[in-house]
Design a protein around this motif. Structure first.
Motif, short mmCIF file in Angstrom:
data_model
loop_
_atom_site.label_atom_id
_atom_site.label_comp_id
_atom_site.label_asym_id
_atom_site.label_seq_id
_atom_site.Cartn_x
_atom_site.Cartn_y
_atom_site.Cartn_z
N SER A 130 -2.32 -8.16 4.53
CA SER A 130 -3.30 -7.37 3.77
C SER A 130 -3.41 -5.93 4.23
O SER A 130 -3.79 -5.05 3.46
CB SER A 130 -4.68 -8.02 3.86
N LYS A 131 -3.08 -5.67 5.48
CA LYS A 131 -3.25 -4.34 6.05
C LYS A 131 -2.57 -3.27 5.20
O LYS A 131 -3.17 -2.24 4.88
CB LYS A 131 -2.72 -4.30 7.48
N SER A 132 -1.33 -3.50 4.81
CA SER A 132 -0.60 -2.49 4.05
C SER A 132 -1.25 -2.23 2.69
O SER A 132 -1.20 -1.10 2.17
CB SER A 132 0.87 -2.89 3.87
N GLU A 133 -1.88 -3.23 2.10
CA GLU A 133 -2.57 -3.05 0.82
C GLU A 133 -3.79 -2.15 0.99
O GLU A 133 -4.06 -1.29 0.14
CB GLU A 133 -2.97 -4.41 0.23
N VAL A 185 -4.17 0.07 3.40
CA VAL A 185 -3.65 1.40 3.72
C VAL A 185 -3.22 2.10 2.44
O VAL A 185 -3.53 3.28 2.21
CB VAL A 185 -2.49 1.31 4.74
N SER A 186 -2.51 1.40 1.57
CA SER A 186 -2.05 1.97 0.30
C SER A 186 -3.23 2.38 -0.58
O SER A 186 -3.24 3.47 -1.17
CB SER A 186 -1.16 0.96 -0.42
N TRP A 187 -4.23 1.50 -0.68
CA TRP A 187 -5.43 1.77 -1.48
C TRP A 187 -6.12 3.03 -0.97
O TRP A 187 -6.43 3.95 -1.74
CB TRP A 187 -6.35 0.55 -1.41
N SER A 188 -6.34 3.11 0.33
CA SER A 188 -7.03 4.25 0.91
C SER A 188 -6.21 5.53 0.79
O SER A 188 -6.74 6.59 0.46
CB SER A 188 -7.36 3.97 2.39
N SER A 189 -4.91 5.43 1.02
CA SER A 189 -4.03 6.59 0.90
C SER A 189 -4.04 7.17 -0.51
O SER A 189 -3.99 8.39 -0.70
CB SER A 189 -2.60 6.23 1.29
N GLY A 190 -4.11 6.28 -1.51
CA GLY A 190 -4.18 6.73 -2.90
C GLY A 190 -5.42 7.56 -3.17
O GLY A 190 -5.37 8.57 -3.87
N LYS A 214 -5.10 11.00 -1.41
CA LYS A 214 -4.21 11.88 -2.16
C LYS A 214 -4.90 12.41 -3.43
O LYS A 214 -4.86 13.60 -3.73
CB LYS A 214 -2.92 11.15 -2.54
#
Length: 128
Positions: free
Chosen positions: A41-44, A46-51, A54
């Motif tokens: 789940s960590k990468s999900e 990270v991706s959500w927050s990074s979006g 940005k």
């Protein structure tokens, strides 16, 4: 087997800045007798927050919604991944006046993640 915890409370409230601190999720048995798998789940998260970072030029690390609705209550200033405890914590700023009154009154006492499953499986150590 990890000890059962039904509730992850808010750990701190800064009334002057309208900030709420606490764990967002961790790899423990929840009220639905399910466990979030931190490793997958960590990468999900990270991706959500990074979006959000940005899209907002770094002003937001994620959206803060009212109890799984589409109504915005604020934003996350910070989201931290802790590989050692297999948990994700955050600092959220509540900008909606009505929702802040609920924080002050103790109506909101913790974070609750909404989302969808990418994968589900049975844990032999926690058959439910």
């Amino acid at each position: 087997m990890t000890a059962l915890r039904l509730f992850i409370p808010i750990t701190k409230v800064d009334a002057a800045k309208r900030l709420v601190y606490g764990k967002i999720t961790e790899e423990i048995v929840d009220k639905s007798d399910e466990v979030m798998d931190y490793g997958s789940s960590k990468s999900e998260f990270v991706s959500w927050s990074s979006g959000f970072k940005k899209a907002t030029d770094g002003k937001s690390a994620g959206n803060l919604r009212v109890m799984h609705t589409n109504k915005a209550a604020g934003l996350f200033n910070q989201i931290d991944m802790d590989d050692e405890t297999k948990s994700i914590s955050g600092v959220a700023k509540v900008v909606d006046d009505e929702e802040w009154k609920k924080v002050e009154a103790g109506v909101y006492t913790g974070f609750s993640v909404g989302g969808k499953y990418l994968k589900r499986w049975t844990d032999p150590d926690n058959p439910g």
